[in-house]
Write a protein that holds these residues in place. Structure first.
Motif, PDB file in Angstrom:
ATOM      1  N   PRO A 132     -13.555   2.387   1.766  1.00  0.00           N
ATOM      2  CA  PRO A 132     -13.691   1.399   2.548  1.00  0.00           C
ATOM      3  C   PRO A 132     -12.770   1.280   3.775  1.00  0.00           C
ATOM      4  O   PRO A 132     -13.411   1.054   5.002  1.00  0.00           O
ATOM      5  CB  PRO A 132     -13.246  -0.125   1.885  1.00  0.00           C
ATOM      6  N   VAL A 133     -11.515   1.841   3.792  1.00  0.00           N
ATOM      7  CA  VAL A 133     -10.737   2.089   4.776  1.00  0.00           C
ATOM      8  C   VAL A 133     -11.254   3.171   6.015  1.00  0.00           C
ATOM      9  O   VAL A 133     -11.391   2.720   7.214  1.00  0.00           O
ATOM     10  CB  VAL A 133      -9.337   2.506   4.559  1.00  0.00           C
TER      11      VAL A 133
ATOM     12  N   SER B  84      -5.953   2.813  -7.537  1.00  0.00           N
ATOM     13  CA  SER B  84      -6.069   1.894  -6.267  1.00  0.00           C
ATOM     14  C   SER B  84      -6.143   2.557  -4.962  1.00  0.00           C
ATOM     15  O   SER B  84      -6.709   2.184  -4.089  1.00  0.00           O
ATOM     16  CB  SER B  84      -4.617   1.032  -6.256  1.00  0.00           C
ATOM     17  N   VAL B  85      -5.181   3.657  -4.893  1.00  0.00           N
ATOM     18  CA  VAL B  85      -5.401   4.267  -3.679  1.00  0.00           C
ATOM     19  C   VAL B  85      -6.753   4.932  -3.480  1.00  0.00           C
ATOM     20  O   VAL B  85      -7.490   5.069  -2.261  1.00  0.00           O
ATOM     21  CB  VAL B  85      -4.322   5.598  -3.672  1.00  0.00           C
TER      22      VAL B  85
ATOM     23  N   SER C 195      -9.661   3.912  -4.677  1.00  0.00           N
ATOM     24  CA  SER C 195     -10.611   2.763  -4.374  1.00  0.00           C
ATOM     25  C   SER C 195     -10.234   2.197  -2.799  1.00  0.00           C
ATOM     26  O   SER C 195     -11.304   1.646  -2.529  1.00  0.00           O
ATOM     27  CB  SER C 195     -10.403   1.552  -5.273  1.00  0.00           C
ATOM     28  N   THR C 196      -9.201   2.600  -2.234  1.00  0.00           N
ATOM     29  CA  THR C 196      -9.087   1.863  -1.102  1.00  0.00           C
ATOM     30  C   THR C 196      -9.412   2.791   0.296  1.00  0.00           C
ATOM     31  O   THR C 196      -9.761   2.428   1.151  1.00  0.00           O
ATOM     32  CB  THR C 196      -7.503   1.702  -0.723  1.00  0.00           C
TER      33      THR C 196
ATOM     34  N   GLN D  66     -13.550  -1.362 -10.068  1.00  0.00           N
ATOM     35  CA  GLN D  66     -12.333  -2.360 -10.360  1.00  0.00           C
ATOM     36  C   GLN D  66     -12.494  -2.776 -11.976  1.00  0.00           C
ATOM     37  O   GLN D  66     -11.518  -3.248 -12.449  1.00  0.00           O
ATOM     38  CB  GLN D  66     -13.163  -3.644  -9.638  1.00  0.00           C
TER      39      GLN D  66
ATOM     40  N   VAL E  52     -18.603  -3.397   1.054  1.00  0.00           N
ATOM     41  CA  VAL E  52     -17.131  -3.877   0.647  1.00  0.00           C
ATOM     42  C   VAL E  52     -17.270  -4.874  -0.247  1.00  0.00           C
ATOM     43  O   VAL E  52     -16.610  -4.657  -1.421  1.00  0.00           O
ATOM     44  CB  VAL E  52     -16.446  -4.262   1.713  1.00  0.00           C
TER      45      VAL E  52
ATOM     46  N   LEU F 196       0.691  -1.171   0.030  1.00  0.00           N
ATOM     47  CA  LEU F 196       0.150  -0.007   0.166  1.00  0.00           C
ATOM     48  C   LEU F 196       0.789   1.276  -0.052  1.00  0.00           C
ATOM     49  O   LEU F 196       0.699   2.085  -0.780  1.00  0.00           O
ATOM     50  CB  LEU F 196      -0.852  -0.293   1.202  1.00  0.00           C
TER      51      LEU F 196
ATOM     52  N   TRP G 101     -18.396  -2.731  -3.345  1.00  0.00           N
ATOM     53  CA  TRP G 101     -17.281  -1.951  -3.804  1.00  0.00           C
ATOM     54  C   TRP G 101     -16.105  -3.041  -4.698  1.00  0.00           C
ATOM     55  O   TRP G 101     -15.534  -2.117  -5.753  1.00  0.00           O
ATOM     56  CB  TRP G 101     -16.751  -1.155  -2.597  1.00  0.00           C
ATOM     57  N   GLU G 102     -15.901  -3.854  -4.087  1.00  0.00           N
ATOM     58  CA  GLU G 102     -14.642  -4.565  -4.727  1.00  0.00           C
ATOM     59  C   GLU G 102     -15.374  -5.552  -5.899  1.00  0.00           C
ATOM     60  O   GLU G 102     -14.171  -6.267  -6.184  1.00  0.00           O
ATOM     61  CB  GLU G 102     -14.003  -5.438  -3.449  1.00  0.00           C
TER      62      GLU G 102
END
Length: 305
Positions: free
Chosen positions: A283-284, A276-277, A279-280, A255, A233, A52, A236-237
């Motif tokens: 959820p985080v 990617s950042v 999209s993370t 995705q 999640v 990450l 989302w994924e």
């Protein structure tokens, strides 16, 4: 009792005084275990967080510099020599990432809004009602979240196509509303609620809908948060089903959009890392904010029969 306790404490003190080496060895052993545990946790955290961290750093690099300092490893591997926002700018100006981000968020939120009532009502029936075939139906529900999605993807596509939902929000949302795992979580939680609570409400003239909506659901905040996070999640994924069920860019989700960064001639790594950042982040933030309720919901749904 106090005399016995004092005598025991005196004996313990005498043993420690007579055998100081035993106590010292035990203390050293405990410290060694703690140090070893910290080392293991540190290594695991590094293994998990390093990809990450590399993605975040690389998203601010020019494309030609991403793998330039990977070998040999130096401080330039972890700190950009030239910081640029080109990757993030290109995502929103050239690739329409704003619409893609909206689609993903829209699908995930609506899935949670409609899925929670559907699954919780099904779980309420399994937990508190008696009807013919109840056990068989519940076994089928359990099987549904054990079967790989690839097994049902073709018949599901055929069904959605017959309904005329291909390349629409209906195709992205409706097939994922009924969730066997969420039904299982709610059912296990409802099994712990006393039947006397509902019987008292029935005596006072409350309907089953009133009992479910105004009495039962307010008590289910932890499991509702857990279920909502799982659904959010998951949507989302999700990659395979949106790839199958949509064709145009109007309904593209994150995705699926990330696969566009790989072409015949080049791979746009900086934009892929930037996507990617982004999209993370969502959820985080949700998981970190609601993790206390999430843990309570999972712990509170132990196996009950």
């Amino acid at each position: 009792m106090s005399g016995t306790k004092a005598f025991t404490d005196t004996q313990t003190s005498e043993r420690i005084l007579l055998h100081p080496n035993v106590s010292a060895k035990k203390s050293t052993k405990n410290k060694s275990k703690k140090i070893l545990l910290y080392i293991v946790h540190t290594v695991l955290a590094f293994v998990i967080l390093f990809p990450l961290f590399f993605a975040i750093v690389s998203s601010f690099r020019p494309l030609e510099e991403i793998f330039k300092y990977v070998s040999p490893i130096s401080w330039k591997t972890f700190i950009p020599t030239q910081i640029t926002l080109d990757a993030y700018i290109n995502l929103f100006t050239e690739r329409g990432f704003g619409k893609i981000f909206f689609n993903t968020l829209y699908v995930a939120i609506l899935s949670v809004v409609f899925s929670i009532p559907i699954n919780s009502m099904a779980a309420f029936a399994f937990a508190k009602f008696e009807f013919k075939g109840k056990s068989v139906l519940f076994v089928i529900v359990l099987i549904t979240f054990m079967i790989p999605f690839e097994v049902i993807s073709i018949p599901l596509y055929s069904l959605v196509d017959q309904l005329g939902w291909i390349d629409s929000y209906y195709a992205l949302i409706v097939p994922g509303l009924a969730n066997g795992l969420v039904i299982f979580l709610y059912r296990q939680f409802f099994m712990d609620l006393p039947n006397s609570l509902m019987e008292s409400a029935r005596i006072d003239g409350a309907s089953w809908w009133t009992i479910y909506w105004k009495i039962i659901m307010p008590l289910c905040k932890p499991v509702t948060v857990s279920a909502s996070l799982l659904i959010f999640v998951f949507q989302w994924e999700s990659f395979m089903w949106p790839l199958i069920a949509t064709r145009s860019d109007n309904y593209k989700v994150i995705q699926v959009a990330m696969s566009d960064f790989v072409t015949e001639h080049a791979t746009f790594w900086n934009e892929m890392f930037a996507a990617s950042v982004l999209s993370t982040i969502v959820p985080v933030i949700l998981i970190l904010t609601l993790q206390r309720y999430f843990v309570q919901g999972i712990v509170g749904t132990g196996s009950k029969e």
